[in-house]
Scaffold this motif. Sequence first.
Motif, PDB file in Angstrom:
ATOM      1  N   PHE A  99      31.422  29.766  36.705  1.00 45.82           N
ATOM      2  CA  PHE A  99      31.885  31.113  37.002  1.00 45.82           C
ATOM      3  C   PHE A  99      30.676  31.890  37.498  1.00 45.82           C
ATOM      4  O   PHE A  99      29.649  31.937  36.835  1.00 45.82           O
ATOM      5  CB  PHE A  99      32.492  31.776  35.762  1.00 45.82           C
ATOM      6  CG  PHE A  99      33.056  33.145  36.037  1.00 45.82           C
ATOM      7  CD1 PHE A  99      34.214  33.278  36.776  1.00 45.82           C
ATOM      8  CD2 PHE A  99      32.424  34.284  35.576  1.00 45.82           C
ATOM      9  CE1 PHE A  99      34.741  34.525  37.045  1.00 45.82           C
ATOM     10  CE2 PHE A  99      32.938  35.539  35.826  1.00 45.82           C
ATOM     11  CZ  PHE A  99      34.098  35.666  36.576  1.00 45.82           C
ATOM     12  N   ASP A 100      30.785  32.458  38.680  1.00 40.78           N
ATOM     13  CA  ASP A 100      29.645  33.123  39.328  1.00 40.78           C
ATOM     14  C   ASP A 100      28.456  32.171  39.437  1.00 40.78           C
ATOM     15  O   ASP A 100      27.304  32.572  39.262  1.00 40.78           O
ATOM     16  CB  ASP A 100      29.232  34.388  38.570  1.00 40.78           C
ATOM     17  CG  ASP A 100      30.031  35.601  38.983  1.00 40.78           C
ATOM     18  OD1 ASP A 100      30.753  35.537  40.003  1.00 40.78           O
ATOM     19  OD2 ASP A 100      29.936  36.632  38.285  1.00 40.78           O
ATOM     20  N   GLY A 102      33.759  38.363  31.924  1.00 42.40           N
ATOM     21  CA  GLY A 102      34.925  38.818  32.679  1.00 42.40           C
ATOM     22  C   GLY A 102      36.018  37.785  32.818  1.00 42.40           C
ATOM     23  O   GLY A 102      36.940  37.963  33.609  1.00 42.40           O
ATOM     24  N   VAL A 103      35.957  36.700  32.065  1.00 43.54           N
ATOM     25  CA  VAL A 103      36.991  35.665  32.101  1.00 43.54           C
ATOM     26  C   VAL A 103      37.820  35.799  30.834  1.00 43.54           C
ATOM     27  O   VAL A 103      37.286  35.727  29.725  1.00 43.54           O
ATOM     28  CB  VAL A 103      36.377  34.248  32.182  1.00 43.54           C
ATOM     29  CG1 VAL A 103      37.472  33.191  32.217  1.00 43.54           C
ATOM     30  CG2 VAL A 103      35.467  34.126  33.391  1.00 43.54           C
ATOM     31  N   VAL A 104      39.123  36.007  30.996  1.00 44.30           N
ATOM     32  CA  VAL A 104      39.984  36.188  29.828  1.00 44.30           C
ATOM     33  C   VAL A 104      41.297  35.438  30.033  1.00 44.30           C
ATOM     34  O   VAL A 104      41.781  35.317  31.159  1.00 44.30           O
ATOM     35  CB  VAL A 104      40.234  37.679  29.524  1.00 44.30           C
ATOM     36  CG1 VAL A 104      41.074  38.330  30.585  1.00 44.30           C
ATOM     37  CG2 VAL A 104      40.858  37.864  28.158  1.00 44.30           C
ATOM     38  N   GLN A 105      41.847  34.931  28.943  1.00 48.48           N
ATOM     39  CA  GLN A 105      43.086  34.154  28.988  1.00 48.48           C
ATOM     40  C   GLN A 105      44.214  34.884  28.269  1.00 48.48           C
ATOM     41  O   GLN A 105      44.010  35.483  27.213  1.00 48.48           O
ATOM     42  CB  GLN A 105      42.876  32.798  28.316  1.00 48.48           C
ATOM     43  CG  GLN A 105      44.136  31.952  28.287  1.00 48.48           C
ATOM     44  CD  GLN A 105      43.975  30.704  27.439  1.00 48.48           C
ATOM     45  OE1 GLN A 105      43.117  30.619  26.583  1.00 48.48           O
ATOM     46  NE2 GLN A 105      44.818  29.731  27.702  1.00 48.48           N
ATOM     47  N   ARG A 140      39.078  44.271  30.680  1.00 55.25           N
ATOM     48  CA  ARG A 140      38.580  44.517  32.045  1.00 55.25           C
ATOM     49  C   ARG A 140      38.155  43.194  32.701  1.00 55.25           C
ATOM     50  O   ARG A 140      37.008  43.030  33.106  1.00 55.25           O
ATOM     51  CB  ARG A 140      37.388  45.463  32.043  1.00 55.25           C
ATOM     52  CG  ARG A 140      37.724  46.889  32.042  1.00 55.25           C
ATOM     53  CD  ARG A 140      36.505  47.688  32.478  1.00 55.25           C
ATOM     54  NE  ARG A 140      36.330  48.805  31.601  1.00 55.25           N
ATOM     55  CZ  ARG A 140      35.173  49.363  31.308  1.00 55.25           C
ATOM     56  NH1 ARG A 140      34.067  48.905  31.807  1.00 55.25           N
ATOM     57  NH2 ARG A 140      35.117  50.391  30.514  1.00 55.25           N
ATOM     58  N   PRO A 141      39.074  42.259  32.820  1.00 53.42           N
ATOM     59  CA  PRO A 141      38.695  40.945  33.350  1.00 53.42           C
ATOM     60  C   PRO A 141      38.383  40.970  34.847  1.00 53.42           C
ATOM     61  O   PRO A 141      38.878  41.819  35.587  1.00 53.42           O
ATOM     62  CB  PRO A 141      39.944  40.103  33.087  1.00 53.42           C
ATOM     63  CG  PRO A 141      41.061  41.083  33.168  1.00 53.42           C
ATOM     64  CD  PRO A 141      40.505  42.348  32.549  1.00 53.42           C
ATOM     65  N   ARG A 142      37.578  40.002  35.245  1.00 60.68           N
ATOM     66  CA  ARG A 142      37.362  39.722  36.667  1.00 60.68           C
ATOM     67  C   ARG A 142      38.184  38.502  37.064  1.00 60.68           C
ATOM     68  O   ARG A 142      38.524  38.329  38.215  1.00 60.68           O
ATOM     69  CB  ARG A 142      35.884  39.481  36.916  1.00 60.68           C
ATOM     70  CG  ARG A 142      35.070  40.760  36.665  1.00 60.68           C
ATOM     71  CD  ARG A 142      33.571  40.578  36.752  1.00 60.68           C
ATOM     72  NE  ARG A 142      33.144  39.741  37.829  1.00 60.68           N
ATOM     73  CZ  ARG A 142      32.134  38.867  37.722  1.00 60.68           C
ATOM     74  NH1 ARG A 142      31.473  38.740  36.601  1.00 60.68           N
ATOM     75  NH2 ARG A 142      31.789  38.128  38.753  1.00 60.68           N
ATOM     76  N   GLY A 192      42.371  43.356  43.564  1.00 63.84           N
ATOM     77  CA  GLY A 192      41.137  42.580  43.596  1.00 63.84           C
ATOM     78  C   GLY A 192      40.924  41.697  42.390  1.00 63.84           C
ATOM     79  O   GLY A 192      39.936  40.964  42.325  1.00 63.84           O
ATOM     80  N   LEU A 193      41.825  41.734  41.427  1.00 58.05           N
ATOM     81  CA  LEU A 193      41.703  40.878  40.250  1.00 58.05           C
ATOM     82  C   LEU A 193      42.070  39.444  40.630  1.00 58.05           C
ATOM     83  O   LEU A 193      43.137  39.196  41.181  1.00 58.05           O
ATOM     84  CB  LEU A 193      42.623  41.367  39.123  1.00 58.05           C
ATOM     85  CG  LEU A 193      42.657  40.520  37.845  1.00 58.05           C
ATOM     86  CD1 LEU A 193      41.275  40.457  37.189  1.00 58.05           C
ATOM     87  CD2 LEU A 193      43.684  41.069  36.879  1.00 58.05           C
ATOM     88  N   SER A 194      41.187  38.508  40.319  1.00 56.92           N
ATOM     89  CA  SER A 194      41.472  37.099  40.546  1.00 56.92           C
ATOM     90  C   SER A 194      42.319  36.585  39.390  1.00 56.92           C
ATOM     91  O   SER A 194      42.041  36.896  38.224  1.00 56.92           O
ATOM     92  CB  SER A 194      40.185  36.283  40.638  1.00 56.92           C
ATOM     93  OG  SER A 194      39.453  36.674  41.773  1.00 56.92           O
ATOM     94  N   ILE A 195      43.331  35.789  39.720  1.00 56.56           N
ATOM     95  CA  ILE A 195      44.248  35.263  38.710  1.00 56.56           C
ATOM     96  C   ILE A 195      44.388  33.763  38.910  1.00 56.56           C
ATOM     97  O   ILE A 195      44.661  33.308  40.026  1.00 56.56           O
ATOM     98  CB  ILE A 195      45.635  35.941  38.804  1.00 56.56           C
ATOM     99  CG1 ILE A 195      45.510  37.443  38.588  1.00 56.56           C
ATOM    100  CG2 ILE A 195      46.610  35.316  37.808  1.00 56.56           C
ATOM    101  CD1 ILE A 195      46.794  38.220  38.843  1.00 56.56           C
ATOM    102  N   LEU A 196      44.204  33.016  37.833  1.00 59.43           N
ATOM    103  CA  LEU A 196      44.483  31.589  37.829  1.00 59.43           C
ATOM    104  C   LEU A 196      45.747  31.417  37.005  1.00 59.43           C
ATOM    105  O   LEU A 196      45.757  31.700  35.807  1.00 59.43           O
ATOM    106  CB  LEU A 196      43.333  30.790  37.226  1.00 59.43           C
ATOM    107  CG  LEU A 196      43.561  29.289  37.092  1.00 59.43           C
ATOM    108  CD1 LEU A 196      43.752  28.647  38.459  1.00 59.43           C
ATOM    109  CD2 LEU A 196      42.404  28.643  36.353  1.00 59.43           C
TER     110      LEU A 196
END
Length: 187
Positions: A3-4, A20-23, A94-96, A126-130
């Motif tokens: 990540f980054d 900034g990574v959250v599940q 406040r996830p990225r 702009g939020l990335s979502i997996l």
Amino acid sequence: MLFDGKAIQSQPAEKIVSLGVVQSPEGRQVFAQMSVLENLMMGAYSRRRSFSNSELDAVFELFPRLYERRTQLAGLMSGGEQQMLAIGRALMTRPRLLLLDEPSMGLAPLVVKAIFSVLKKLNQTGLSILLVEQNAKAAMRLSDYTYVLVNGQLYREGRSIDLLEDAEINEAFLGRHVNNNEGACLV
């Protein structure tokens, strides 16, 4: 997992969240004996020094039902409301990068449509979502890029719009014969 550009797989969960990574996990996993508001505040716990009410207001704007139910115990809410709460709690960090595991599981089609609409709005900000999702058509309509996994192995990948038009993908994963491909998962 990078990540980054940095490996994060050996990092403790709280460090990964601070990056900034959250599940939002499968099965909702809300704190049943806590109120909606208390559940949401748990999402902001890791950044309690920088929390502002505007973030809570933003979650309530995305999910007005949560505002209506803010004092209710989470365990007494419907499955769809609990799913909204689980996503809202994740957003309070406040996830990225938001990781979603089967957000449509067990929900009525109208609730799925509403939740996916919110996910689309979030992505457009702009939020990335997996997204890991068995509801293949809905996931592909929502996403920009899709990875098709079969039994944990990469089967195909590409722009979602292209894979939606792919005859082989349609026959194997989006048509009536999906039972022939148990274990298939689209992201």
